[in-house]
Design a protein around this motif. Structure first.
Motif, PDB file in Angstrom:
ATOM      1  N   GLU A 106       0.837  -1.194   0.000  1.00 22.96           N
ATOM      2  CA  GLU A 106       0.000   0.000   0.000  1.00 22.96           C
ATOM      3  C   GLU A 106       0.871   1.243   0.000  1.00 22.96           C
ATOM      4  OE1 GLU A 106      -2.292  -2.778   2.988  1.00 22.96           O
ATOM      5  OE2 GLU A 106      -0.215  -2.229   2.589  1.00 22.96           O
ATOM      6  N   SER A 107       0.321   2.297  -0.557  1.00 24.77           N
ATOM      7  CA  SER A 107       0.989   3.594  -0.520  1.00 24.77           C
ATOM      8  C   SER A 107      -0.060   4.678  -0.675  1.00 24.77           C
ATOM      9  CB  SER A 107       2.039   3.702  -1.633  1.00 24.77           C
ATOM     10  OG  SER A 107       1.443   3.559  -2.904  1.00 24.77           O
ATOM     11  N   GLY A 108       0.351   5.910  -0.453  1.00 26.28           N
ATOM     12  CA  GLY A 108      -0.545   7.036  -0.664  1.00 26.28           C
ATOM     13  C   GLY A 108      -1.089   7.664   0.595  1.00 26.28           C
ATOM     14  N   CYS A 118      -2.853   0.062  -3.848  1.00 25.15           N
ATOM     15  CA  CYS A 118      -2.524  -1.293  -3.386  1.00 25.15           C
ATOM     16  C   CYS A 118      -1.978  -2.049  -4.589  1.00 25.15           C
ATOM     17  CB  CYS A 118      -3.765  -1.977  -2.825  1.00 25.15           C
ATOM     18  SG  CYS A 118      -3.524  -3.718  -2.390  1.00 25.15           S
ATOM     19  N   ALA A 119      -0.678  -2.242  -4.603  1.00 26.38           N
ATOM     20  CA  ALA A 119      -0.026  -2.906  -5.721  1.00 26.38           C
ATOM     21  C   ALA A 119       0.169  -4.376  -5.394  1.00 26.38           C
ATOM     22  CB  ALA A 119       1.318  -2.251  -6.016  1.00 26.38           C
ATOM     23  N   VAL A 130      -5.530   3.480  10.073  1.00 27.29           N
ATOM     24  CA  VAL A 130      -4.661   2.743   9.158  1.00 27.29           C
ATOM     25  C   VAL A 130      -5.541   2.013   8.148  1.00 27.29           C
ATOM     26  CG1 VAL A 130      -2.973   0.890   8.936  1.00 27.29           C
ATOM     27  CG2 VAL A 130      -2.828   2.489  10.858  1.00 27.29           C
ATOM     28  N   TYR A 131      -5.194   2.167   6.880  1.00 25.34           N
ATOM     29  CA  TYR A 131      -5.910   1.499   5.801  1.00 25.34           C
ATOM     30  C   TYR A 131      -5.030   0.368   5.278  1.00 25.34           C
ATOM     31  CZ  TYR A 131      -9.175   5.357   5.881  1.00 25.34           C
ATOM     32  OH  TYR A 131     -10.128   6.269   6.273  1.00 25.34           O
ATOM     33  N   SER A 132      -5.649  -0.807   5.102  1.00 20.85           N
ATOM     34  CA  SER A 132      -4.910  -1.968   4.607  1.00 20.85           C
ATOM     35  C   SER A 132      -5.676  -2.601   3.461  1.00 20.85           C
ATOM     36  CB  SER A 132      -4.742  -3.010   5.713  1.00 20.85           C
ATOM     37  OG  SER A 132      -4.070  -2.494   6.836  1.00 20.85           O
ATOM     38  N   CYS A 133      -4.953  -3.205   2.541  1.00 19.03           N
ATOM     39  CA  CYS A 133      -5.650  -3.941   1.498  1.00 19.03           C
ATOM     40  C   CYS A 133      -5.474  -5.437   1.699  1.00 19.03           C
ATOM     41  CB  CYS A 133      -5.224  -3.502   0.103  1.00 19.03           C
ATOM     42  SG  CYS A 133      -3.520  -3.754  -0.322  1.00 19.03           S
ATOM     43  N   GLY A 175      -1.570  -6.443   3.074  1.00 18.51           N
ATOM     44  CA  GLY A 175      -0.455  -5.533   2.970  1.00 18.51           C
ATOM     45  C   GLY A 175      -0.067  -5.030   4.347  1.00 18.51           C
ATOM     46  N   GLN A 176       0.923  -4.143   4.394  1.00 19.42           N
ATOM     47  CA  GLN A 176       1.432  -3.683   5.683  1.00 19.42           C
ATOM     48  C   GLN A 176       0.616  -2.526   6.252  1.00 19.42           C
ATOM     49  OE1 GLN A 176       2.528  -2.710   2.797  1.00 19.42           O
ATOM     50  NE2 GLN A 176       2.955  -0.515   2.927  1.00 19.42           N
TER      51      GLN A 176
END
Length: 115
Positions: A6-8, A22-23, A92-95, A106-107
């Motif tokens: 994850e990023s952003g 989310c890559a 916190v957002y997670s995919c 993801g982290q």
């Protein structure tokens, strides 16, 4: 095993927008569904939205109208566009990837909304 990055996330003022990414390490066509979750400290993880391999999307009622989910198949990436952010969106957002072989996370990425 699918790896998700994850990023952003970051700091934004109330009313602002962020786009989370989310890559995935493999084609998202091979993943039944990719979901975005959020979790505040001391609280249970909540489902925000998901998108299936066929492109079907769905949202939890709390975020319909403010958040949208999309994907870039060529980049194996799923996005969560968050608009009109509120201080209570500070979590916190997670995919999550549901592959049918297992579920992978993801982290997480922290979003902080200042008032």
């Amino acid at each position: 095993q699918v790896q998700l990055v994850e990023s952003g996330g970051g700091l934004v003022q109330a009313g602002g927008s962020l786009r989370l990414s989310c890559a995935a390490s493999e084609s998202i066509f091979s993943i039944r569904a990719i979901s975005w979750y959020r979790q505040a400290p001391g609280k249970q993880r909540e489902l925000v939205a998901f998108i299936t391999s066929g492109g079907v999307t769905n949202f939890a009622d709390s975020w319909k109208g403010r958040f949208t989910i999309s994907r870039d198949i060529a980049k194996n990436t799923v996005y969560l566009q968050m608009n009109s952010l509120k201080p209570e969106d500070t979590v916190v957002y997670s995919c999550n990837a549901n592959t049918g072989r297992g579920q992978y996370w993801g982290q997480g990425t922290q979003v902080t909304v200042s008032s």
